[in-house]
Design a protein around this motif. Structure first.
Motif: not given
Lengths: 343, 110
Positions: A38-41, A43-44, B25, B27, B31, B43, B70-72
């Motif tokens: 969710l942090a990745e999401v 950030a996008e 990763y 997200y 995409r 998602d 954040p780390h991926r």
């Protein structure tokens, strides 16, 4: 980055809550990476997590489906309910088998099944009484009445009895809404019966202090006061009456004020309560001319009959609490005393 | 029948396919799927599928630290994943061909 860690933690918490029915192992496996993901999401793109991903509950449902979540038995609420029902039934069966032997049957349900015709009869009676209450409205007793008519009520009872037995023999085969209607009707009758019992209990409770059932045929229930006369026809005041056990005999109830002790307990007052209401010439100082003939003393009577008539010893009789003591003096010459209740 | 229903059956294959040439990763994979035309994929579906493929031993993961965000967690196909992709891909091709033929015979326009 517009999404805070706090928001992510809350979102993950709600997703995990929505997956609460899964085993903790499976749930952890599904969600252990979720905060990072969710942090990745977050950030996008812009916008809150709920705007981007939908509610956590919807997310959890989609996740569950996509991950082919194991433990399909616990997937839906109705399935969980069904399992709980199955467990409950198994426990009931075990209880049934355990309670049977003390009753002398293989299972308690076997014994209860024998009572079913009794329930059919009781059910008909309850239904008749329900109709009685509805149709009569006012007061009613234990017998059914139809619109206040006893005969109609009894006919109705017979009809309902036959219907109830007929229904009882077929209820096993009922399915669908007739079965539900039967259950609903049973529930109504049970509630009605409980309400009726509570009502009857209340009404029975009144008699505990309202009136003594024994007093219905008590010849003294109309006695209001007691007048004691000695053999000379003189009214004895401050008299107390006792039975053979030394228990005070209470008759009547004072309906005039007590001049000596206006605030005292009226039930502790000696007789007569109201000396001025004496039926036979109160305080007649001499002679028994007004006495009824049957009370005339025998010739052998003692010349001093007034020993027990003096107020003082009578009053002390109850205060000394001598259980075997009688209010009469120990002297052999017993005066003839007439108790003359007023009616 | 909407795309969501169809996706359920083939999302595994789609995820394996987009990872064939390049690790990705979460997200990022989503995409790629959307860019490939699977607009309706969610998602949670992708994340859940990744978790399941990983649990089935078809994917390996590694974390790439990031300085800006954040780390991926990157997913990549391992040997088992590639085998699976090959088999599932053939199955899908044959299935899709069969379905195409079926619809063609009945004069359905593409």
């Amino acid at each position: 980055m517009t999404v805070t860690e706090q928001e992510i933690a809350e979102y993950v918490g709600r997703v995990r809550a929505a997956l609460a029915d899964l085993s903790s192992e499976v749930r952890d496996e599904l969600t252990e990476d979720l905060p990072e993901h969710l942090a990745e999401v977050a950030a996008e793109a812009e916008g809150s997590l709920v705007e981007r991903l939908g509610t956590p509950e919807a997310y959890a449902a989609e996740l569950r489906a996509a991950a082919g979540a194991p433990g399909a038995g616990g997937r839906h609420l109705d399935q969980r309910v069904a399992r709980a029902v199955l467990r409950g039934r198994a426990q009931l069966r075990a209880l049934d088998a355990r309670l049977g032997p003390p009753l002398g049957y293989a299972a308690a349900s076997e014994f209860l099944r024998l009572l079913r015709p009794a329930w059919w009869v009781l059910r008909a009676y309850l239904a008749a009484m329900l109709v009685t209450v509805v149709s009569t409205g006012g007061s009613f007793g234990l017998l059914p009445r139809f619109g206040g008519e006893l005969l109609g009520g009894l006919l109705m009872l017979v009809g309902l009895l036959l219907a109830s037995i007929w229904l009882g023999r077929r209820s096993e085969r009922l399915r669908g809404w007739p079965r539900w209607a039967l259950h609903a009707g049973t529930l109504v009758l049970v509630v009605f019966a409980l309400a009726g019992l509570a009502n009857a209990e209340d009404r029975a409770g009144y008699s505990d202090y309202g009136y003594d059932p024994i007093a219905v045929n008590n010849p003294y229930d109309r006695v209001r006061d007691v007048f004691v006369y000695d053999s000379e026809g003189r009214l004895v005041e401050n008299a107390r009456l006792f039975d053979q056990n030394g228990d005070p005999i209470r008759l009547g109830y004072p309906d005039c004020a007590d001049e000596r002790d206006p605030n005292g307990n009226p039930l502790l007052r000696p007789y007569p309560y109201c000396p001025e209401q004496a039926p036979f010439a109160p305080r007649a100082p001499v002679g028994p001319p007004v006495l009824p003939p049957l009370s005339s003393p025998s010739a052998s009577s003692t010349p001093e009959p007034t020993a027990s008539a003096s107020p003082a010893p009578a009053a002390s009789a109850s205060e000394t609490a001598d259980p075997t003591g009688t209010p009469t003096p120990t002297g052999t010459p017993v005066p003839t005393i007439t108790v003359s209740p007023t009616r | 029948m909407d795309t969501t229903q169809l996706l359920k059956g083939v999302l595994d294959l789609a995820v394996l396919a987009v990872l064939r040439h390049e690790d990705g990763y979460g997200y990022d994979i989503l995409r790629r799927l959307r860019e490939a035309g699977l607009e309706e994929v969610g998602d949670a579906s992708v994340y859940g599928t990744l978790r399941r493929l990983f649990a089935a031993g078809l994917l390996t993961t590694y974390v790439v630290p990031s300085e800006s965000g954040p780390h991926r967690k990157y997913y990549s196909l391992n040997a088992a994943g590639r085998d699976q992709l090959t088999r599932s891909g053939k199955l899908w091709r044959s299935f899709a061909t069969t379905m195409d033929a079926l619809l063609d015979e009945r004069g359905m326009a593409a």
